[in-house]
Design a protein around this motif. Structure first.
Motif, PDB file in Angstrom:
ATOM      1  N   THR A 115       0.915  -1.180   0.088  1.00 35.04           N
ATOM      2  CA  THR A 115       0.046  -0.034   0.074  1.00 35.04           C
ATOM      3  C   THR A 115       0.891   1.296   0.112  1.00 35.04           C
ATOM      4  O   THR A 115       0.600   2.128  -0.634  1.00 35.04           O
ATOM      5  N   SER A 116       1.950   1.170   0.796  1.00 31.72           N
ATOM      6  CA  SER A 116       2.707   2.152   0.847  1.00 31.72           C
ATOM      7  C   SER A 116       3.569   2.648  -0.632  1.00 31.72           C
ATOM      8  O   SER A 116       3.557   3.745  -1.014  1.00 31.72           O
ATOM      9  N   CYS A 117       4.010   1.545  -1.200  1.00 31.79           N
ATOM     10  CA  CYS A 117       4.609   1.626  -2.420  1.00 31.79           C
ATOM     11  C   CYS A 117       3.751   2.229  -3.591  1.00 31.79           C
ATOM     12  O   CYS A 117       3.607   3.069  -4.394  1.00 31.79           O
ATOM     13  N   LEU A 118       2.315   1.646  -3.539  1.00 31.16           N
ATOM     14  CA  LEU A 118       1.310   1.913  -4.392  1.00 31.16           C
ATOM     15  C   LEU A 118       0.698   3.540  -4.253  1.00 31.16           C
ATOM     16  O   LEU A 118       0.591   4.182  -5.141  1.00 31.16           O
ATOM     17  N   LEU A 119       0.906   3.789  -3.047  1.00 27.52           N
ATOM     18  CA  LEU A 119       0.194   5.190  -2.592  1.00 27.52           C
ATOM     19  C   LEU A 119       1.352   6.259  -3.233  1.00 27.52           C
ATOM     20  O   LEU A 119       0.973   7.105  -3.562  1.00 27.52           O
ATOM     21  N   THR A 120       2.679   5.890  -3.029  1.00 25.46           N
ATOM     22  CA  THR A 120       3.600   6.859  -3.680  1.00 25.46           C
ATOM     23  C   THR A 120       3.360   6.783  -4.765  1.00 25.46           C
ATOM     24  O   THR A 120       3.740   7.945  -5.557  1.00 25.46           O
ATOM     25  N   LEU A 121       3.436   5.875  -5.591  1.00 25.71           N
ATOM     26  CA  LEU A 121       3.357   5.657  -6.993  1.00 25.71           C
ATOM     27  C   LEU A 121       2.156   6.443  -7.588  1.00 25.71           C
ATOM     28  O   LEU A 121       2.359   7.601  -8.621  1.00 25.71           O
ATOM     29  N   PHE A 122       0.947   6.293  -7.092  1.00 16.65           N
ATOM     30  CA  PHE A 122      -0.192   6.849  -7.387  1.00 16.65           C
ATOM     31  C   PHE A 122      -0.341   8.359  -7.151  1.00 16.65           C
ATOM     32  O   PHE A 122      -0.419   9.510  -8.029  1.00 16.65           O
ATOM     33  N   TYR A 123      -0.038   8.698  -6.054  1.00 14.99           N
ATOM     34  CA  TYR A 123       0.267  10.176  -5.742  1.00 14.99           C
ATOM     35  C   TYR A 123       1.624  10.843  -5.909  1.00 14.99           C
ATOM     36  O   TYR A 123       1.209  12.176  -6.636  1.00 14.99           O
ATOM     37  N   LYS A 124       2.695  10.566  -5.738  1.00 16.85           N
ATOM     38  CA  LYS A 124       3.841  11.257  -6.152  1.00 16.85           C
ATOM     39  C   LYS A 124       4.245  11.224  -7.615  1.00 16.85           C
ATOM     40  O   LYS A 124       4.738  12.349  -8.148  1.00 16.85           O
ATOM     41  N   HIS A 125       4.213   9.876  -8.142  1.00 15.95           N
ATOM     42  CA  HIS A 125       4.705   9.873  -9.479  1.00 15.95           C
ATOM     43  C   HIS A 125       3.663  10.000 -10.729  1.00 15.95           C
ATOM     44  O   HIS A 125       3.863  10.434 -11.912  1.00 15.95           O
ATOM     45  N   LEU A 126       2.215   9.609 -10.334  1.00 18.98           N
ATOM     46  CA  LEU A 126       1.181   9.791 -11.378  1.00 18.98           C
ATOM     47  C   LEU A 126       0.452  10.801 -10.992  1.00 18.98           C
ATOM     48  O   LEU A 126      -0.416  11.273 -11.967  1.00 18.98           O
ATOM     49  N   GLY A 127       0.522  11.537  -9.832  1.00 25.42           N
ATOM     50  CA  GLY A 127      -0.061  13.009  -9.790  1.00 25.42           C
ATOM     51  C   GLY A 127      -1.602  12.771  -9.482  1.00 25.42           C
ATOM     52  O   GLY A 127      -2.338  13.733  -9.575  1.00 25.42           O
ATOM     53  N   LEU A 128      -1.992  11.634  -8.966  1.00 27.55           N
ATOM     54  CA  LEU A 128      -3.438  11.567  -8.700  1.00 27.55           C
ATOM     55  C   LEU A 128      -3.452  12.142  -7.226  1.00 27.55           C
ATOM     56  O   LEU A 128      -2.531  12.501  -6.512  1.00 27.55           O
ATOM     57  N   SER A 129      -4.704  12.618  -7.065  1.00 25.68           N
ATOM     58  CA  SER A 129      -5.014  13.376  -5.523  1.00 25.68           C
ATOM     59  C   SER A 129      -4.868  12.120  -4.456  1.00 25.68           C
ATOM     60  O   SER A 129      -4.646  10.882  -4.634  1.00 25.68           O
ATOM     61  N   LEU A 130      -4.262  12.543  -3.303  1.00 22.73           N
ATOM     62  CA  LEU A 130      -3.848  11.749  -2.133  1.00 22.73           C
ATOM     63  C   LEU A 130      -5.062  10.873  -1.803  1.00 22.73           C
ATOM     64  O   LEU A 130      -4.956   9.718  -1.866  1.00 22.73           O
ATOM     65  N   TRP A 131      -6.357  11.369  -1.815  1.00 23.81           N
ATOM     66  CA  TRP A 131      -7.502  10.593  -1.580  1.00 23.81           C
ATOM     67  C   TRP A 131      -7.982   9.657  -2.696  1.00 23.81           C
ATOM     68  O   TRP A 131      -8.312   8.537  -2.181  1.00 23.81           O
ATOM     69  N   ILE A 132      -7.735  10.097  -3.966  1.00 19.61           N
ATOM     70  CA  ILE A 132      -7.968   8.948  -4.956  1.00 19.61           C
ATOM     71  C   ILE A 132      -7.141   7.937  -4.881  1.00 19.61           C
ATOM     72  O   ILE A 132      -7.242   6.464  -5.019  1.00 19.61           O
ATOM     73  N   SER A 133      -5.685   8.279  -4.681  1.00 21.52           N
ATOM     74  CA  SER A 133      -4.774   7.271  -4.395  1.00 21.52           C
ATOM     75  C   SER A 133      -4.957   6.317  -3.385  1.00 21.52           C
ATOM     76  O   SER A 133      -4.835   5.118  -3.301  1.00 21.52           O
ATOM     77  N   LYS A 134      -5.337   6.882  -2.052  1.00 22.03           N
ATOM     78  CA  LYS A 134      -5.665   6.031  -1.074  1.00 22.03           C
ATOM     79  C   LYS A 134      -6.720   5.269  -1.252  1.00 22.03           C
ATOM     80  O   LYS A 134      -6.776   4.068  -0.905  1.00 22.03           O
ATOM     81  N   LEU A 135      -7.781   5.599  -1.943  1.00 19.60           N
ATOM     82  CA  LEU A 135      -9.012   4.607  -2.389  1.00 19.60           C
ATOM     83  C   LEU A 135      -8.566   3.488  -3.402  1.00 19.60           C
ATOM     84  O   LEU A 135      -8.949   2.386  -3.444  1.00 19.60           O
TER      85      LEU A 135
END
Length: 133
Positions: free
Chosen positions: A84-104
């Motif tokens: 979850t931490s790796c994917l959260l970083t990927l979605f939020y930091k690298h793909l630029g999705l919002s933090l809450w969308i990334s979390k979902l």
């Protein structure tokens, strides 16, 4: 049918765990705690609830929990936490999705992995585990 009932119970417990996770996460990030540290803390709060509810209700384990069972449960959830931490970083930091969308998205992706690990590795007898893998 019994397999589906187990998954449905797991999913309902997951809703409770996810609620705990999201509430703790929201509070921590509101106080500007680093998003990965907040993820670790909030996920851990959900994990504690998960062990109790899944052991007693979802997988209907009787008696006192064994040390192996708890350690395996923690191991499965640590693997899930790393993912979850790796994917959260990927979605939020690298793909630029919002933090809450990334979390979902992270929560949805990792729920299936966690169910399989919990069912196959944690709440089974050693003999059952060897034949089901």
């Amino acid at each position: 049918m019994r397999k589906w009932l187990s998954f449905i119970k797991f999913a309902l417990v997951g809703v409770v765990n996810t609620s705990i996770d999201f509430i703790v996460y929201a509070i921590l990030t509101w106080f500007n705690v680093n998003y990965i540290l907040a993820q670790c803390i909030s996920y851990s709060a959900g994990v504690l609830n998960s062990y109790i509810m899944n052991r007693k209700w979802t997988f209907e384990q009787k008696g006192k929990g064994r040390k192996r069972e708890f350690i395996t449960f923690i191991g499965v959830n640590l693997i899930t936490l790393v993912m979850t931490s790796c994917l959260l970083t990927l979605f939020y930091k690298h793909l630029g999705l919002s933090l809450w969308i990334s979390k979902l998205l992270v929560t949805a992706v990792c729920m299936g992995l966690n169910y399989i690990g919990t069912k196959k590795l944690v709440f089974t007898k050693w003999k059952e585990r060897r034949t089901s893998l």
